[in-house]
Design a protein around this motif. Structure first.
Motif, PDB file in Angstrom:
ATOM      1  N   CYS A 166       1.045  -1.138   0.002  1.00 32.03           N
ATOM      2  CA  CYS A 166      -0.128  -0.029   0.045  1.00 32.03           C
ATOM      3  C   CYS A 166       0.915   1.248  -0.029  1.00 32.03           C
ATOM      4  N   THR A 167       0.380   2.250  -0.799  1.00 32.92           N
ATOM      5  CA  THR A 167       1.379   3.383  -0.885  1.00 32.92           C
ATOM      6  C   THR A 167       0.791   4.564  -0.051  1.00 32.92           C
ATOM      7  N   TRP A 168      -0.536   4.352   0.652  1.00 35.40           N
ATOM      8  CA  TRP A 168      -1.089   5.571   1.415  1.00 35.40           C
ATOM      9  C   TRP A 168      -0.246   5.315   3.059  1.00 35.40           C
ATOM     10  N   THR A 169      -0.437   6.370   3.751  1.00 35.96           N
ATOM     11  CA  THR A 169       0.009   6.437   5.171  1.00 35.96           C
ATOM     12  C   THR A 169      -1.205   6.273   5.961  1.00 35.96           C
ATOM     13  N   LEU A 170      -0.992   5.435   6.827  1.00 38.43           N
ATOM     14  CA  LEU A 170      -1.841   4.678   7.689  1.00 38.43           C
ATOM     15  C   LEU A 170      -2.673   5.745   8.422  1.00 38.43           C
ATOM     16  N   TYR A 171      -3.928   5.855   8.186  1.00 35.05           N
ATOM     17  CA  TYR A 171      -4.998   6.809   9.030  1.00 35.05           C
ATOM     18  C   TYR A 171      -5.004   8.199   8.425  1.00 35.05           C
ATOM     19  N   ASP A 172      -4.478   8.249   7.134  1.00 30.83           N
ATOM     20  CA  ASP A 172      -4.615   9.522   6.427  1.00 30.83           C
ATOM     21  C   ASP A 172      -6.116   9.572   5.586  1.00 30.83           C
ATOM     22  N   THR A 173      -6.102  10.556   4.988  1.00 33.09           N
ATOM     23  CA  THR A 173      -7.510  10.677   4.150  1.00 33.09           C
ATOM     24  C   THR A 173      -7.593   9.464   3.096  1.00 33.09           C
TER      25      THR A 173
END
Length: 300
Positions: A166-173
């Motif tokens: 996953c490329t997202w930051t955990l808990y971001d929008t």
């Protein structure tokens, strides 16, 4: 561009001698604001129309600042000399800094001007603004490296890449996962970065079915915040969590004692299994789990 008020412009153009002092505005990641001055007495100046007080703090020296045209990332190096009387909250400055309290803090350097020591401060110029990049300290001295905000331009392009994780930051929008936490206490201490724990299962939010995912997998990479003891209020990244043994990425700033309580915000190993089974967030997974693995071509 550096701008000055009309009163300060007049002072700079008409005065042969000036009193100039540095004023440092440091905003920690938790919102705490620290304001110190290099002067021997507190300095009260107007910044953006707001009367702002800078207190006498540690002895602060710095390197010279250079102004260039372009997108070169400049840095500011601060050397702070202090004893245990200078604190952040109730923790001595040096101990708080080396334990990570200054990590990611925003630093602004202002220069305040006056005609002489007996007259009021006429105005300030903003000389530098940036984010703390590195902190190192000894018994009574602390060195802080601050990079200016141009470092934010040093971003991978395109921002997203095709990868299994996953490329997202955990808990971001973009991730949009609900924050999961566990609370526990310290049972025994091996080092200031390694200790045995007891997790309160009744206060642990397991979300959906954990299935094959153990609690240690999601605690690894999380953020552990002490809620009692000498380190109360300080947060440390979790390096590993094996069984009941927690290992921090860096040593705690102060001694950890048996009975200290803490709260751990869960981490994520960026796999679709954790995203699905732990966070029930498969729809927002930011990776491409079925992308083919890299292969090696061998000539025949």
């Amino acid at each position: 561009m550096i701008t000055a008020s009309a009163a300060l412009n007049s002072l700079l153009l008409t005065s042969d001698q000036l009193v100039v002092v540095d004023c440092y505005d440091i905003t920690l990641q938790d919102g705490t604001v620290i304001r110190w001055t290099s002067a021997d007495a507190p300095v009260a100046v107007d910044i953006a129309g707001v009367r702002t007080l800078f207190s006498v703090g540690p002895l602060i020296t710095r390197n010279n600042i250079k102004l260039v045209i372009g997108v070169q990332v400049d840095s500011l190096t601060l050397t702070l000399t202090a004893d245990d009387a200078v604190t952040i909250g109730s923790v001595p400055l040096i101990k708080a800094a080396v334990s990570g309290r200054l990590d990611g803090a925003t630093v602004r350097l202002y220069r305040a001007y006056a005609a002489d020591w007996t007259s009021g401060w006429v105005g300030v110029l903003t000389r530098f603004a940036g984010t703390v990049a590195d902190v190192s300290g000894g018994r009574s001295q602390l060195e802080i490296k601050v990079n200016n905000h141009l470092q934010l331009l040093n971003t991978q392009q395109p921002v997203r890449s095709y990868q299994a994780g996953c490329t997202w930051t955990l808990y971001d929008t973009s991730c949009a996962a609900s924050k999961h936490t566990s609370i526990g206490t310290v049972v025994s201490v091996a080092q200031r970065w390694e200790f045995q724990t007891s997790i309160d299962s009744g206060a642990t939010n397991l979300g959906t079915s954990m299935l094959p995912i153990s609690l240690g997998v999601v605690l690894q990479g999380g953020q552990l915040k002490f809620t009692s003891g000498k380190n109360s209020g300080f947060t440390y990244p979790v390096k590993t969590w094996s069984g009941s043994t927690a290992t921090l990425l860096r040593p705690a700033g102060l001694e950890i004692a048996v009975g200290d309580s803490f709260q751990v915000t869960w981490g994520c190993n960026k796999t679709i299994q954790v995203c699905d089974f732990v966070y029930a967030n498969k729809a927002n997974y930011g990776g491409f789990p079925f992308i083919p693995a890299a292969e090696t071509a061998v000539p025949v």
